[in-house]
Design an enzyme around this catalytic site. Sequence first.
Site, short mmCIF file in Angstrom:
data_model
loop_
_atom_site.label_atom_id
_atom_site.label_comp_id
_atom_site.label_asym_id
_atom_site.label_seq_id
_atom_site.Cartn_x
_atom_site.Cartn_y
_atom_site.Cartn_z
CB CYS A 176 -0.85 0.06 1.27
SG CYS A 176 -1.90 -1.38 1.49
NE ARG A 198 4.17 1.53 -1.39
CZ ARG A 198 5.26 0.82 -1.16
NH1 ARG A 198 6.29 0.94 -1.98
NH2 ARG A 198 5.33 -0.01 -0.16
CD1 TRP A 200 -1.45 -5.68 -3.28
CD2 TRP A 200 -2.25 -4.61 -5.07
NE1 TRP A 200 -1.39 -6.53 -4.35
CE2 TRP A 200 -1.86 -5.91 -5.46
CE3 TRP A 200 -2.79 -3.76 -6.03
CZ2 TRP A 200 -2.00 -6.37 -6.76
CZ3 TRP A 200 -2.91 -4.22 -7.32
CH2 TRP A 200 -2.51 -5.51 -7.67
CG ASN A 216 2.88 -0.73 3.01
OD1 ASN A 216 2.30 -1.69 2.52
ND2 ASN A 216 4.13 -0.42 2.72
N GLY A 217 1.55 -3.05 5.22
CA GLY A 217 2.19 -4.21 5.82
C GLY A 217 1.14 -5.22 6.24
CD GLU A 236 9.75 -17.92 -15.46
OE1 GLU A 236 8.88 -18.51 -16.10
OE2 GLU A 236 9.72 -16.71 -15.20
CE LYS A 245 10.51 -13.83 -16.36
NZ LYS A 245 9.38 -14.42 -17.07
CD GLU A 265 8.14 -13.51 -20.89
OE1 GLU A 265 6.95 -13.23 -20.71
OE2 GLU A 265 8.92 -13.75 -19.95
CG HIS A 311 14.34 -39.54 -26.32
ND1 HIS A 311 14.61 -40.85 -26.68
CD2 HIS A 311 14.39 -39.51 -24.97
CE1 HIS A 311 14.78 -41.57 -25.59
NE2 HIS A 311 14.66 -40.77 -24.53
CE LYS A 354 2.66 -7.95 -15.07
NZ LYS A 354 3.79 -8.90 -14.96
#
Length: 613
Positions: A2, A27, A77, A103-104, A486, A490, A493, A509, A608
């Site tokens: 937040c 945030r 958030w 925040n937290g 992954e 990356k 992308e 194979h 996104k």
Amino acid sequence: MCGIIGVTGEPDALPVILGALHQLEYRGYDSAGVALVVDGSLWRARAADGTHSVADLATLTAEAPSGHSAAIGHTRWATHGHPTPENAHPHTDCTGRLAIIHNGILENHAALRSELLSQGHIMTSATDTEVMAHLIESHLSQGRDLTEATRETLRAVRGAFSIAVIHADEPDTIVAARRSTPLVLGLEGNVAFLASDVPALLGHTRQLFALADDELAVLTPGAIAVTTLAGEPVTPDQLSITWDLEAAQKDGYEDFMSKEMHEQPQAVANTLLDRRGPSGELVLDEMRLGPKDLAHIDKVFIVACGSSYHSALVAKYAIEQWVKLPTEVDIASEFRYRDPVLTERTLCVGVSQSGETLDTSEAMREASRLGAKVLVVSNVVDSSMARAADGVLYTRAGPEVGVASTKCHLAQIVALEILGLTLAQIHGTLSPSEIAEVLNGMDELPSLITTALSRAADVDDVASKLTDARDFFFLGRHVGFPMALEGALKLKELAYLRAEGYPAGELKHGPIALIEPGTVVVGIATRNKLSEKLLSNIAEVHSRGATVVLVADDGDEEVAAVADHVLWVPKTNPLLSPVVGVIPLQQLAYRLATLHGHDVDRPRNLAKTVTVE
Ligand code: G6P
């Protein structure tokens, strides 16, 4: 995550608060609120529109009284409680004269809440934050001033916090404190400020100070006094600010991707917070599905796209090992059009950072139609998938701006593994001490990630030797296989290089025919039960002239002996190792992308959140 802002000594505080909240929207933006002390009373407004909360707040505050003493503002958030006006900050106490922003995440809020309720306090939100308002209230009623009442309260809470508190009885004072989440202080003439980050204050002052962990600040017009939570006076460090606004939004990093990679320790730590009950057992509060729903589950499906799919693949190894349940992982766009065999004893888990990806949400709809229990792992509270599912488990990585997922991928692995441990607890396949041992290993992850991140220069060095390479293979076995996928994703992308992720045992194979001098093979050689076999596969490509880069556990000289370049990472439990070992793969893709001159935050042709088929 937040954003918080506070100002005192500015009679026209609202424009300052609203401007800062716009800066802090990155945030979180699912709700926003402000509280002002005016003429010895507290005035508050809150909006929870989901995407335009700060703009709505500006409309709501158009009629606010003028002549402000202390003022605080918040953009949220959501973590505890839905994004509604009732759950939006600031929160007040029973008297309505105190307001707090936070925040937290507090870990022991549930116990504190029951205690406060039994003392007769009235709670109006589902947030962890509100308990602090009432705790401060009870300390004030025992004759303490706002500073001491806040200090006492912070002794009772566990978890992470940046807070700011105001009270109509001490109209010009803001009490602020932090532990594990950011807070900066600012001073300009008679005006004192606090905020979650530097950009929120840059338009007002460049005289900025850092508040350290477990420190408390008292802001009054023209003055800031800092002490430790124990009460020892502290001289805060002044920050030297050379950034312009855009650089500051990126926290001084060159791009959002670097910033978000550096937020990974916090993203993982936040995802782990507040998951254990009083006797150490896992209690997933927000999940909505409990032992009653999960005890009879005989099969798990995990469905996702992109990096989320790779997180799911890691979880398959963990769930099968810990829970002994058949676990199938599928790409959402395939799952929804085949005839998956699901029953009411199937748990179908959709993994989506955004919670909006069309393929995954449609796959979840299909799973529901077929009678399965649907659980969603999402980073966005009340995303459309989270609302439609039977249960939800949130990653708490904060908003991710970079198109290629980094911090959300790590947080997803952790969340899915917590789910795996919870299933093991319910099915009795791991003992409490075995579960505790894995959780203790998880608690170490943020510091191991920090160490891995600190070695970026070593990765840069390797990347600079690979700028002419065009063909990459990423090979791994066991959990190294999804890591390989992954790493390859990356690189595709971000650097637009041909990169294939492959299970190393499958190489012989077919793909081995493509290996020739100039091909780069990145092997995931962090130790797991198939490491010896992986090293044989690596020897095969090495002898055919490939350049071999290996990700290896610190000090593993046997691995170093078969590599041209080694990317070292701290060692951890094999099932947790993807959370650490993926870091140099992200860094390698990042550096090759920048060496080739590409924009890492907005790679070509990608989006996104993909809400089309
Ligand atoms: C897009 C993004 C990827 C992401 C994938 C799944 O393709 O570019 O980074 O992994 O969507 O997104 P989700 O929000 O469902 O996790």
